[in-house]
Design a protein around this motif. Structure first.
Motif, short mmCIF file in Angstrom:
data_model
loop_
_atom_site.label_atom_id
_atom_site.label_comp_id
_atom_site.label_asym_id
_atom_site.label_seq_id
_atom_site.Cartn_x
_atom_site.Cartn_y
_atom_site.Cartn_z
N LYS A 1 -10.86 8.13 -5.54
CA LYS A 1 -9.97 7.00 -5.28
C LYS A 1 -8.50 7.43 -5.30
O LYS A 1 -7.69 6.95 -4.52
N LEU A 2 -8.19 8.36 -6.21
CA LEU A 2 -6.82 8.86 -6.27
C LEU A 2 -6.47 9.62 -4.99
O LEU A 2 -5.36 9.48 -4.45
N GLN B 1 -7.79 9.12 -2.12
CA GLN B 1 -7.67 8.07 -1.11
C GLN B 1 -6.25 7.48 -1.17
O GLN B 1 -5.60 7.28 -0.14
N ASN B 2 -5.77 7.22 -2.37
CA ASN B 2 -4.40 6.69 -2.55
C ASN B 2 -3.35 7.64 -1.99
O ASN B 2 -2.45 7.24 -1.26
N MET C 1 -3.37 7.66 1.68
CA MET C 1 -2.75 6.45 2.21
C MET C 1 -1.23 6.60 2.21
O MET C 1 -0.56 6.31 3.20
N LYS C 2 -0.69 7.09 1.10
CA LYS C 2 0.76 7.24 1.00
C LYS C 2 1.29 8.28 1.98
O LYS C 2 2.40 8.18 2.47
N LYS D 1 0.67 6.85 5.87
CA LYS D 1 1.37 5.62 6.25
C LYS D 1 2.85 5.89 6.43
O LYS D 1 3.65 4.98 6.59
N ARG D 2 3.23 7.17 6.34
CA ARG D 2 4.64 7.50 6.56
C ARG D 2 4.81 8.09 7.95
O ARG D 2 4.02 8.92 8.38
N GLU E 1 7.87 10.98 -6.00
CA GLU E 1 7.49 9.90 -6.91
C GLU E 1 8.60 9.68 -7.94
O GLU E 1 8.84 8.57 -8.37
N TRP F 1 11.70 8.15 -5.95
CA TRP F 1 11.45 6.75 -5.61
C TRP F 1 11.37 5.88 -6.86
O TRP F 1 11.43 4.66 -6.77
N THR G 1 8.68 5.59 -8.52
CA THR G 1 7.31 5.06 -8.57
C THR G 1 6.43 5.80 -9.58
O THR G 1 5.34 5.34 -9.89
N GLU H 1 9.87 -0.27 -9.14
CA GLU H 1 9.97 0.43 -7.86
C GLU H 1 8.59 0.62 -7.27
O GLU H 1 7.68 1.08 -7.94
N MET H 2 8.45 0.24 -6.00
CA MET H 2 7.17 0.35 -5.32
C MET H 2 7.36 1.23 -4.08
O MET H 2 8.47 1.57 -3.71
N TYR H 3 6.24 1.54 -3.43
CA TYR H 3 6.33 2.36 -2.22
C TYR H 3 6.86 1.50 -1.09
O TYR H 3 6.19 0.58 -0.62
N PHE I 1 7.46 2.13 2.02
CA PHE I 1 6.86 2.28 3.35
C PHE I 1 5.46 1.66 3.42
O PHE I 1 4.82 1.69 4.46
N LEU I 2 4.99 1.13 2.30
CA LEU I 2 3.71 0.43 2.30
C LEU I 2 3.96 -1.08 2.24
O LEU I 2 5.00 -1.51 1.74
N HIS J 1 -3.29 0.09 -3.88
CA HIS J 1 -3.05 1.38 -4.52
C HIS J 1 -3.28 1.29 -6.04
O HIS J 1 -4.01 2.10 -6.62
N TYR J 2 -2.68 0.28 -6.67
CA TYR J 2 -2.84 0.16 -8.12
C TYR J 2 -4.23 -0.35 -8.50
O TYR J 2 -4.77 0.02 -9.55
N ARG K 1 -6.95 0.49 -7.13
CA ARG K 1 -7.86 1.65 -7.13
C ARG K 1 -7.79 2.42 -8.44
O ARG K 1 -8.68 3.20 -8.76
#
Ligand SMILES: Nc1ncnc2c1ncn2[C@@H]1O[C@H](COP(=O)(O)OP(=O)(O)OP(=O)(O)O)[C@@H](O)[C@H]1O
Ligand SMILES: [Mg+2]
Lengths: 316, 307
Positions: free
Chosen positions: A6-7, A9-10, A13-14, A17-18, A131, A134, A136, B89-91, B93-94, B102-103, B105
């Motif tokens: 799952k990680l 997959q995350n 996705m990140k 999607k850029r 990360e 950002w 995040t 802070e979040m992504y 671009f999503l 994302h969270y 998961r």
């Protein structure tokens, strides 16, 4: 394990999607296309029609060279090999590789692994550092998942990107090559010279081998960029240092090759083709030696990354 | 209270280099309770919260979440926590939705799509959830931050200045929401702020922190405000008569006096009693003014007054 998937997959996705990621993939595709167009329309096509005469002339010249000026052993081996292969081609009617054939084109495009290395370094450099920039990272780390799994998923995602790009390069250049140059000569083998004898090898495995050899360099530099990204939390530093080393490392090592300790430098060992198709940089180096050195560097890089990521306070 | 605490800080210290940033903090947060962590800028609120969620090592002491040590048993402890640390802070671009996926998961238990949509509705982001977070206003990002913290139905919500950047309507909404989930769903909420008024409206307990030390923990008391003590100024004449009348029964409550007034620290119902007593003894009462609550006074003292 399910968590790790799952990680990953995350992280994927990140990554995908850029827009930047797709621009990189687009550049690789355009580069393949560009090389194809150039070879097809702008290169002299007469070069290969009289290949038999050309090879005979080349052999005559090489033989004269061999008699007139004695080479060092390495040079002599190279010339002997070239003459043997040329003769084999003439006898067996196997034309030499040239850019306007499927295989010749594909071998040309394997040089694009350099660009892929560049892009993979850019992605590796941003993986952890972004990360932080950002902000995040905080929300990422306050989950019931170990930091080990998070850093692992990021590393795997980076490597998967490189792998995905390599496979795309291979498939796309096969596609473009067969469209532009046809499948004529597709059954031609790759010739190797071994212990006084010319042997035929499968061409596809030769090309995959070329990509594989180029990947060693890529893997090491990506891992280095990933480490710098994690330790210094700065993507520009990670990308800058790694790309600088990618370009200057081999040259500098070449300059140092007269010193014996140069064989322990990372870049003296990343080019494993020096053992299959050339001479080792420092006398006495072997394939096994290089693989061990590479392994030691790899473990050093990944271990540092892991320890730092696991331990450090997140105050950003 | 017989309840067991959700979160427990035991003699927690944090040193970076030679400076002690957090100095021996102990406190407990109970289910159904909003605990306000109040302190001026740089007091150590965020640092404490970072240690509670495992972003920073604890130099000394221990933090337990449902009796799981954050340091020794991180994954078990953090599974109970939902949080926002500083700005959420979040992504960018999503989309908001992809951020929540994302969270989700990473949640301790499976978070269904329905649950994600339920939380989105709860924080009022239905209309914008498919848009990229880069296009969100600060208030929308705060809401998304709250959604992300609530996804896995935690039993402890840790919020670092959750109303930062919200407009008054947004502040009231979040405040009401926090009170509601704490009291109705028996959630423990640990919320930090440097705004006293906001804390008083939102919290059941308030701990004041300054220079890394926990100075006091007080109940805010019932909202209607009957049991908390206030500083009240009675403007009266003649002053000597007033002092005589009040001296005997309320001596300990008098905190000061001037030419035409007496200051007292009293509870709500005392005010009427004192007024009656004064009037019955022929003292003229011109005004009764509430000064600051004790909490306010303490806080202003710490922050150096003047707001
Ligand atoms: N990584 C660090 N290294 C050194 N000092 C730090 C570090 N992080 C925080 N501090 C110091 O610790 C103190 C507390 O900081 P903290 O961020 O916890 O304050 P805060 O209460 O959250 O303030 P604010 O209301 O401004 O958010 C500050 O004096 C800060 O300078
Ligand atoms: Mg703070």
């Amino acid at each position: 394990m399910a968590k790790l998937l799952k990680l990953i997959q995350n992280e994927n996705m990140k990554l995908y999607k850029r827009l930047g990621t797709w621009i990189m993939i687009g550049i690789i595709i355009i580069a393949v296309l560009g090389i194809g167009v150039f070879s097809k329309f702008f290169m002299d096509s007469g070069e290969n029609t009289n290949w038999q005469q050309r090879l005979e002339a080349e052999n005559l010249q090489l033989e004269r060279q061999l008699e007139e000026s004695p080479f060092q052993s390495a040079g002599e081996a190279y010339v002997t090999k070239q003459i043997a292969i040329n003769n084999y081609r003439i006898d067996q009617d196997i034309p030499p590789l040239h850019s306007q054939s499927l295989w010749g084109f594909m071998i040309d495009t394997t040089n694009l692994t350099g660009i892929i290395a560049l892009f993979a370094i850019v992605i590796a450099g941003g993986m952890v550092a972004s990360e932080f920039s950002w902000g995040t990272i905080k929300l990422l780390l306050i989950r019931p998942v170990s930091r080990t799994k998070i850093i692992l998923s990021k590393y795997i995602t980076t490597i998967l990107f490189a792998l995905f790009s390599m496979v795309s390069l291979f498939l796309f250049s096969f596609l473009i090559g067969s469209v532009f140059f046809g499948l004529e000569g597709a059954e031609d083998p790759y010739l190797v010279y071994n212990e006084g004898e010319v042997r035929e090898r499968n061409m596809i495995s030769h090309i995959i081998g070329l990509i594989g050899f180029n990947s060693v360099d890529l893997l090491m530099m990506v891992t280095l960029a990933f480490m710098i990204s994690t330790v210094f939390r700065s993507s520009s530093l990670a990308i800058g240092v790694s790309i600088f080393l990618l370009f200057t490392g081999p040259q500098v090592t070449q300059l140092l090759s007269s010193y014996d300790w140069a064989k322990y430098v990372l870049f003296a060992n990343t080019n494993l083709q020096q053992y299959t198709n050339g001479t080792p940089l420092v006398e006495g180096m072997t394939m096994t030696f290089s693989i061990i050195v590479l392994l030691v560097y790899f473990i050093l890089f990944t271990l540092t990354t892991w320890v730092v990521f696991k331990k450090r306070d997140v105050a950003a | 209270m017989e309840k067991t605490p959700v979160a427990e800080l035991i003699n927690v210290k944090k040193r970076i280099g030679k400076t002690t940033i957090i100095d021996d903090i102990s406190l407990k947060v109970y289910p159904g309770e909003v605990f306000g962590f109040l302190g001026p800028n740089g007091a150590g609120k965020t640092t404490t919260i970072r240690m509670m969620v495992g972003l920073m090592d604890i130099t000394e002491g221990e933090i337990l979440i449902h009796n799981n040590s954050v340091e020794k048993n991180f994954e078990k402890a953090i599974a109970h926590i939902g949080g926002i640390i500083e700005n959420p802070e979040m992504y960018k671009f999503l989309s908001g939705y992809d951020n929540l996926v994302h969270y989700a998961r990473m949640a301790p238990e499976k978070v269904t799509k329905e649950r994600i949509l339920e939380v989105v509705k709860l924080v009022g982001l239905e209309k914008n959830i498919k848009n990229k977070v880069g296009s969100y206003s600060l208030g929308m990002r705060q809401r998304l931050g709250l959604a992300q913290a609530l996804l896995h139905s935690p039993s402890l919500l840790i919020l670092d200045e959750p109303t930062n950047g919200l407009d008054p309507a947004g502040i009231r909404e979040i405040r009401n929401y926090i009170r509601k989930i704490a009291h109705e769903e028996n959630l423990a909420v640990f919320v930090s702020s440097h705004l006293l008024a906001e804390m008083q409206r939102m919290c059941d307990q308030i701990g004041i922190i300054q220079n890394g030390k926990l100075i006091s923990v007080e109940s805010v008391g019932d909202f209607v405000g009957s049991c908390s003590k206030k500083n009240v100024r009675f403007q009266v004449s003649p002053i000597s008569e007033a002092v005589k009348v009040l001296g005997a029964p309320y001596d300990s409550l008098i905190t000061g006096q001037g030419d035409d007034y007496i200051d007292m620290t009293v509870s709500h119902e005392h005010i009427a009693e004192i007024n009656k007593l004064l009037v019955l003894n022929d003292v003229d009462v011109y005004s009764i003014v509430t000064l600051q609550s004790t909490l306010e006074e303490k806080f202003l003292e710490i922050t150096g007054g003047g707001q």
